[in-house]
Scaffold this motif. Structure first.
Motif, PDB file in Angstrom:
ATOM      1  N   VAL A 139       0.847  -1.187   0.000  1.00  0.00           N
ATOM      2  CA  VAL A 139       0.000   0.000   0.000  1.00  0.00           C
ATOM      3  C   VAL A 139       0.886   1.241   0.000  1.00  0.00           C
ATOM      4  CG1 VAL A 139      -1.782   1.283   1.226  1.00  0.00           C
ATOM      5  CG2 VAL A 139      -1.770  -1.219   1.310  1.00  0.00           C
ATOM      6  N   LEU A 140       0.563   2.189  -0.867  1.00  0.00           N
ATOM      7  CA  LEU A 140       1.243   3.480  -0.868  1.00  0.00           C
ATOM      8  C   LEU A 140       0.286   4.510  -0.283  1.00  0.00           C
ATOM      9  CD1 LEU A 140       3.714   5.239  -1.773  1.00  0.00           C
ATOM     10  CD2 LEU A 140       2.405   5.714  -3.868  1.00  0.00           C
ATOM     11  N   VAL A 141       0.674   5.129   0.837  1.00  0.00           N
ATOM     12  CA  VAL A 141      -0.095   6.224   1.415  1.00  0.00           C
ATOM     13  C   VAL A 141       0.528   7.539   0.960  1.00  0.00           C
ATOM     14  CG1 VAL A 141      -0.781   7.393   3.551  1.00  0.00           C
ATOM     15  CG2 VAL A 141      -0.856   4.889   3.410  1.00  0.00           C
ATOM     16  N   VAL A 142      -0.306   8.410   0.426  1.00  0.00           N
ATOM     17  CA  VAL A 142       0.144   9.715  -0.059  1.00  0.00           C
ATOM     18  C   VAL A 142      -0.503  10.788   0.796  1.00  0.00           C
ATOM     19  CG1 VAL A 142       0.238  11.277  -2.029  1.00  0.00           C
ATOM     20  CG2 VAL A 142       0.326   8.802  -2.400  1.00  0.00           C
ATOM     21  N   ASP A 143       0.335  11.572   1.475  1.00  0.00           N
ATOM     22  CA  ASP A 143      -0.130  12.624   2.378  1.00  0.00           C
ATOM     23  C   ASP A 143       0.439  13.945   1.876  1.00  0.00           C
ATOM     24  OD1 ASP A 143      -0.734  14.382   4.428  1.00  0.00           O
ATOM     25  OD2 ASP A 143      -0.085  13.055   6.039  1.00  0.00           O
ATOM     26  N   ILE A 144      -0.391  14.730   1.196  1.00  0.00           N
ATOM     27  CA  ILE A 144       0.042  16.012   0.629  1.00  0.00           C
ATOM     28  C   ILE A 144      -0.314  17.120   1.604  1.00  0.00           C
ATOM     29  CG2 ILE A 144      -0.180  17.620  -1.308  1.00  0.00           C
ATOM     30  CD1 ILE A 144      -1.073  15.169  -2.996  1.00  0.00           C
ATOM     31  N   GLY A 145       0.705  17.746   2.162  1.00  0.00           N
ATOM     32  CA  GLY A 145       0.495  18.839   3.092  1.00  0.00           C
ATOM     33  C   GLY A 145       0.786  20.175   2.450  1.00  0.00           C
ATOM     34  N   GLY A 146       0.881  21.197   3.278  1.00  0.00           N
ATOM     35  CA  GLY A 146       1.169  22.527   2.758  1.00  0.00           C
ATOM     36  C   GLY A 146       2.626  22.722   2.398  1.00  0.00           C
ATOM     37  N   GLY A 147       3.526  22.120   3.211  1.00  0.00           N
ATOM     38  CA  GLY A 147       4.947  22.309   2.969  1.00  0.00           C
ATOM     39  C   GLY A 147       5.686  21.069   2.551  1.00  0.00           C
ATOM     40  N   SER A 148       5.103  19.906   2.797  1.00  0.00           N
ATOM     41  CA  SER A 148       5.786  18.660   2.454  1.00  0.00           C
ATOM     42  C   SER A 148       4.769  17.625   1.994  1.00  0.00           C
ATOM     43  CB  SER A 148       6.587  18.125   3.646  1.00  0.00           C
ATOM     44  OG  SER A 148       5.726  17.782   4.718  1.00  0.00           O
ATOM     45  N   THR A 149       5.278  16.607   1.330  1.00  0.00           N
ATOM     46  CA  THR A 149       4.452  15.488   0.883  1.00  0.00           C
ATOM     47  C   THR A 149       5.124  14.202   1.337  1.00  0.00           C
ATOM     48  OG1 THR A 149       3.543  16.642  -1.034  1.00  0.00           O
ATOM     49  CG2 THR A 149       3.581  14.235  -1.126  1.00  0.00           C
ATOM     50  N   GLU A 150       4.359  13.376   2.027  1.00  0.00           N
ATOM     51  CA  GLU A 150       4.876  12.097   2.511  1.00  0.00           C
ATOM     52  C   GLU A 150       4.427  10.972   1.585  1.00  0.00           C
ATOM     53  OE1 GLU A 150       6.209  14.648   4.755  1.00  0.00           O
ATOM     54  OE2 GLU A 150       4.046  14.587   4.960  1.00  0.00           O
TER      55      GLU A 150
END
Length: 314
Positions: A139-150
């Motif tokens: 599973v790939l979890v993609v967490d797009i934030g304001g300053g970074s992307t995990e």
């Protein structure tokens, strides 16, 4: 019964989750937190940090106003433990000590300025525990934030590889997308920046069998795709959206002026101006992943922070 308060402070938002914890849970996979409060405030703490290296005075004022509200909620719910995790904006700011002092004054705890790896692991844990249908792994979890992307790739409930890229919706919008709506050249520059970070990313997104998207950018894209009359957590959570539909919505959002984005019923006013950059990040990740759909999860790093207090109560 006791309650915990999880706070996630990112570049664009400060989020609070208050949840009940009953006893000591040895095996919590597949169980839900008993959530009492889930709040989000768009404070744009990272305003100008990419350019100045400092937290702006007006951004600090917005953040502290939100924390005053959260402190009152925490008192009302008689929370027994608080964990405050601060992410990209405060990692990058030269005056982060001013922010830390303000947090302690209001909440009685200091912010944990977590690393990108810690941020990624918490986001993965929160998202995966929330899935009602067991995903095909990895599973790939993609967490797009304001300053970074995990980007977090894992199986059997834990990450195998994780990386925090210093690109997010606020950071890239401020860096590249200056016209409303952005010009073709601005979009091309933004996409080139994203691609360069993905080229250098050690997480192999092509290995993903399931792609789970969390946090505001992804969930807003899904809400717009569903043509919801208002933002609806229950309607969005667990939605499976074909990749082609995601790309269609991304193209639409990027092409719209901010005023027209604001007119979209699910759009939060604090996200309308920067969602173009965040949506482009999502599109570029999907362009590399060999998946046919995106799974939306309303559970994210907040839930991971809460679970961390359940499993490590000391």
């Amino acid at each position: 019964m006791s309650s915990v308060a999880a706070i996630d402070c990112g570049t664009n938002t400060i989020k609070l989750l208050i949840a009940d914890v009953v006893g000591q849970v040895a095996d919590v996979v597949g169980q839900d937190l008993d959530v009492r409060v889930r709040e989000t405030r768009m404070v744009r703490l990272g305003q100008g940090v990419d350019r100045t290296g400092r937290l702006a005075g007006e951004a600090l004022a917005r953040a502290f106003a939100a924390l005053d509200e959260y402190a009152e909620l925490i008192r009302e719910h008689r929370v027994s433990r608080i964990r405050f995790c601060a992410t990209s904006a405060t990692r990058d700011a030269a005056n982060g000590d001013v922010f830390a002092a303000g947090v302690r004054e209001r909440l009685g705890v200091g912010p944990e300025v977590i690393t990108g790896a810690e941020e990624a692991a918490l986001a993965f844990d929160g998202a995966i525990r929330n899935l009602r249908t067991p995903p095909v792994e990895p599973v790939l979890v993609v967490d797009i934030g304001g300053g970074s992307t995990e980007l977090i790739l894992g199986s059997s409930g834990s990450p195998d590889a994780a990386h925090s890229m210093d690109i997010g919706s606020v950071r890239l919008h401020e860096r590249h997308l200056h016209t409303d709506p952005p010009t073709a050249d601005e979009i091309a520059a933004c996409v080139a920046d994203i691609d360069a970070h993905l080229d250098a990313c050690p997480v192999d997104v092509t290995r993903a069998a399931t792609l789970v998207g969390v946090a505001g950018t992804v969930l807003t894209v899904v809400a717009v795709a569903l043509d919801l009359p208002a933002y609806d957590r229950d309607a969005i959570d667990q939605t499976v959206l074909p990749v082609g539909e995601v790309r269609r919505v991304v193209d639409r959002l990027v092409a719209l002026p901010v005023a027209d984005r604001l007119a979209l019923p699910p759009m939060h006013p604090g996200r309308a101006d920067v969602i173009d950059a965040g949506a482009l990040i999502l599109a570029r990740v999907l362009a590399r992943a060999h998946v046919e759909s995106l799974v939306a999860s309303e559970a994210d790093i907040l839930d991971g922070i809460a679970w961390s207090m359940v499993e490590s109560p000391g």
